[in-house]
Design an enzyme around this catalytic site. Sequence first.
Site, mmCIF file in Angstrom:
data_model
loop_
_atom_site.group_PDB
_atom_site.id
_atom_site.type_symbol
_atom_site.label_atom_id
_atom_site.label_comp_id
_atom_site.label_asym_id
_atom_site.label_seq_id
_atom_site.Cartn_x
_atom_site.Cartn_y
_atom_site.Cartn_z
ATOM 1 N N GLU A 145 -6.800 -1.734 3.525
ATOM 2 C CA GLU A 145 -7.847 -0.872 4.088
ATOM 3 C C GLU A 145 -7.452 -0.297 5.455
ATOM 4 O OE1 GLU A 145 -11.655 -2.854 3.896
ATOM 5 O OE2 GLU A 145 -11.636 -2.869 1.701
ATOM 6 N N GLU B 239 -9.695 -4.549 -5.184
ATOM 7 C CA GLU B 239 -10.963 -5.162 -4.766
ATOM 8 C C GLU B 239 -12.081 -4.483 -5.534
ATOM 9 O OE1 GLU B 239 -11.888 -5.717 -0.610
ATOM 10 O OE2 GLU B 239 -9.771 -6.085 -0.092
#
Length: 510
Positions: A175, A306
């Site tokens: 991220e 995820e």
Amino acid sequence: MSDATVIVNADIPGPRISRHVYGHFAEHLGACIYGGFWVGEDSPVPNVGGIRADVVEALRELSIPNLRWPGGCFADEYHWQDGIGPREERPRMVNTHWGNVEENNHFGTHEFLALCEQLGTEPYVVGNVGSGTVREMSEWVEYLTRSGSSPMVDLRRENGRDEPWRVPFWGLGNEPWGGGGNMRPEVYADLARQYATFCKNHGDNRLYRIAAGASEDDYAWTEALMRAVADMKAAQFPSLPFEALSVHYYTIGGTWTDKGPATGFDEASYWRTIRRAQAVEPLLRRHIAVMDRYDPDREIGLVVDEWGTWWDVEPGTNPGFLFQQNTMRDALVASLHFDVFHRLAERVVMANIAQTVNVLQAMLLTDPADGTLVRTPTFHVFEMNKVHHDATSVPVHLRAPGAVRELTDGAVPTLSASASVAGGACHVSLTNTDLERSQDVTIELRGSRVGAVAGRLLAPSSVGAFNAGAHPADVAPTAVDELPVTASTVRITLPPHSFAVVRAELPDLP
């Protein structure tokens, strides 16, 4: 009650469904690692080398193909050399992302690889791009995968491991658009190329490098990474900067500031959740469309590393630990996602549920007070669906005009299906998300006469049902005793809010 037909073209082979779409995720977050996987060698809880034995035993039922570690957000503040060597000499650290707690680094590289060996799974290691260095990640690859003699090999041997491990999967940060560095896509794309360049293949260990991709519908991020791929493929000495890129997608029933409770939810929240789960397919298709423009031969994989449900934490628990209960609603979200992954198997090569133990949409919940362990409803979807691991996806078409729930803001389809073939048999996964109506389903199998059949069903009395220490099997699969069969069809009734897997032997398949 409504009727539907699921047409399965069992003789038209599609892409292979990689077992890696059933991957898992273990972050240093809450009680996932400490108290979930790791209890220490001196713990009264039965363990093998400090790793909790009953957790490993339960997860082996799922044939876990890969395990992602150490994060997540934690990866970009983790410095791997702090987690090697004698445990009593390892420096402590503060986990600033999750609860601001202090960790002793007792669970590090060697412990993670021991866990993977006990599980029989392949490691997926995420390196530190956000606060680390290129050298740090390059040396971690060398430490883990190189044989012979080198500074990192010698250090590994000092720490008790002579032979290298096989570690195929490497994440280039996590991220970076957020907690991994708040970067612009072009900045990260250059860093991904740089880090990947210095992640070397050692011996016969071939790296599968995964660039940290988009959050949900950030297609511009995917485009920036794919431009980096196209540039390097067009260079004087063509190469791939990385083998895959990722996307993260969570299912919530409310907003990010008010996600709603994991249990005791109302009908409106339920249907918002189902809509959100169904929306993953058009979102992934749009990312794939961007990838196809730059990579029409589909050399680059898409990794959904995820995904899962995210609710408000359980009352009285640390809000930074993300502990939530797991109901049949969560199981239906999982089954819907797997149907999508099966359909998009040509490009979606890996996925990782968030997370494995005690965090978000976990497979297992452990109780620190009495040591009990329970398998969640989501666990059972993974276990029932493992028949699709490395099987061949086949086309499925639905004729189900009545399988629709009309809501004030539009209609929601209530029947989902996917299918695969392997070993002379076809497996069909079926989900009925309707809260009140059963669904009579005729599975029409084309390409072979139907032989022996069998079915399993996950259908608790309530969509809010969950498992706990006092009632560990309120949600558990049962065998389906009655499956009417003809030469080309199988019939099954799906109760409300249920999931089923039907197996049909097809003796005429080549």
